[in-house]
Design an enzyme around this catalytic site. Structure first.
Site, PDB file in Angstrom:
ATOM      1  N   GLY A 152       0.921  -1.104  -0.056  1.00  0.00           N
ATOM      2  CA  GLY A 152       0.066  -0.126   0.261  1.00  0.00           C
ATOM      3  C   GLY A 152       0.795   1.429   0.071  1.00  0.00           C
ATOM      4  N   CYS A 153       0.348   2.365   0.550  1.00  0.00           N
ATOM      5  CA  CYS A 153       0.944   3.600   0.532  1.00  0.00           C
ATOM      6  C   CYS A 153       2.317   3.827   1.026  1.00  0.00           C
ATOM      7  CB  CYS A 153      -0.136   4.784   1.076  1.00  0.00           C
ATOM      8  SG  CYS A 153      -1.714   4.977   0.283  1.00  0.00           S
ATOM      9  N   TYR A 154       2.629   2.991   1.955  1.00  0.00           N
ATOM     10  CA  TYR A 154       3.720   2.893   2.738  1.00  0.00           C
ATOM     11  C   TYR A 154       4.850   2.346   1.926  1.00  0.00           C
ATOM     12  CZ  TYR A 154       2.540  -1.228   4.989  1.00  0.00           C
ATOM     13  OH  TYR A 154       2.320  -2.659   5.152  1.00  0.00           O
TER      14      TYR A 154
END
Length: 386
Positions: A152-154
């Site tokens: 995901g975003c991280y």
């Protein structure tokens, strides 16, 4: 031994949409007046003006993945159909970005690349974009390839941390790190607020970095890696999740996410900053993943940051939307391009499913924009290692 992020390059698909256009498109695909009002309200508050997509279907009334059916609703393609487009579009975008990255950083020859670390959570293909980068750019076939999947975003931080560890262990390593996401392929029409929020925020893009232990030369600003750290927000697992459904990937994005991040961020940051002998007040530049306007507002408030501290994050959100894992690298690139001082302590933060919080402390070295009336000095590699 220090590892350096020598250069960051970014790339987007060719199709660009205004927030107003996508909002009206989504409203046209729902029937309930309440859903239309929700779409208006949520899109108005995103802080996004434009976003990019690998799909041109949003401009079409017929054909393609997301065409309009006779009853006015949107055709919902299968996960397989969406992933087939991911495989084609990701390959093209990854190769274009890899070529651009090497072209913009002439101190590295393509034959010097020893590792490729590729991060993505919006599709699957094997052989994947990492393979095609090696083939189409003519890199050594012995290049080690690693995929950081479905984080995901991280994901930029695990990918960069892996690259830094390779370089610290092997001074000859030169790592190409790439984060690439095609979030728009997983569009789903629903009257559920969390689904509308996901559609309103997410977009497509890619970012790449060259990492090595070689002392930088020349006058281009760069980052010296100092530390990475991971943390989990307690009691938050159900508030952000990302799983595979029959009609694309399903995003669970609770309205409580900004509040959860805000109520925990100061304590989480203290852990990594304390290890470096730093406090919040010692940070010169904040490279915060712009997961949404409300998240940036919470961080700004809870850390008592100046109103201009998150300006770079807001500009990336405005111009590109939330592209998941590449987004924070767009922010980091922005600080390199607009650097006015020779040194800055940079704290980078990203959030993702779990809730997971990833942080990095970097030293930004070199000025891209000299003070008025002054010539730009060359960046001395030894100053970064001091």
């Amino acid at each position: 031994m220090a590892a350096y992020i020598h250069h960051i390059a970014t790339e987007t698909p060719e199709f660009i949409y205004s927030n107003e256009f996508t909002r009206e498109r989504m409203k046209g695909w729902v029937a309930e007046p309440r859903a239309k009002r929700l779409i208006d309200m949520i899109y108005e508050r995103t802080g996004i003006e434009t976003r990019y997509s690998a799909c041109d279907d949003f401009m079409k009334e017929e054909g393609g993945l997301f065409h309009t059916l006779p009853d006015g609703t949107m055709n919902s393609p299968t996960t397989g159909q969406r992933n087939a487009l991911y495989a084609r579009a990701a390959r093209e975008l990854a190769v274009r970005l890899a070529r651009k990255t090497l072209g913009e950083c002439p101190e590295f020859e393509k034959g010097e690349i020893t590792h490729v670390v590729f991060a993505s959570c919006t599709g699957f293909a094997n052989p994947g974009p990492d393979y095609h980068i090696i083939r189409e750019l003519g890199l050594n076939e012995s290049v080690e390839r690693y995929t950081v999947g479905f984080m995901g975003c991280y994901a930029a931080f695990p990918a960069l941390r892996m690259a830094a560890q390779f370089c610290e262990a092997n001074p000859q390593a030169v790592v190409l790190v790439m984060c690439l996401e095609l979030c728009s392929l997983h569009l789903q029409v629903s009257d559920r607020p969390e689904s509308i929020v996901a559609n309103a925020l997410f977009a497509d893009g890619a970012a790449a970095a060259l990492v090595s232990a070689r002392e930088p030369v020349g006058d281009r600003p760069f980052y010296r890696v100092q530390a990475f750290q991971s943390a989990l927000v307690p009691g938050s697992e159900a508030h952000m999740a990302w799983d595979i459904g029959d009609n694309g990937f399903n995003m669970v994005l609770s309205a409580y996410v900004p509040e959860l991040i805000g109520s925990n961020i100061r304590e989480m940051l203290a852990s990594i900053l304390d290890k470096r002998g730093l406090k919040v007040e010692d940070i010169d530049e904040w490279a915060v993943h712009p997961g949404g306007r409300a998240i940036l507002e919470q961080i700004e408030e809870q850390l008592a940051l100046p109103t201009t501290a998150l300006e770079m994050s807001r500009s990336v959100l405005r111009d590109y939307g939330n592209m998941s894992s590449p987004t924070v690298m767009f922010v980091l690139k922005g600080f390199l391009e607009e650097a006015e001082t020779e040194r800055a302590t940079t704290c980078a933060i990203a959030f993702g499913p779990g809730l997971t919080v990833e942080t990095a402390v970097l030293e930004r070295c070199g000025a891209a924009i000299p003070p008025a009336g002054m010539a730009k000095p060359a960046v001395m590699a030894q100053t970064a290692a001091a």
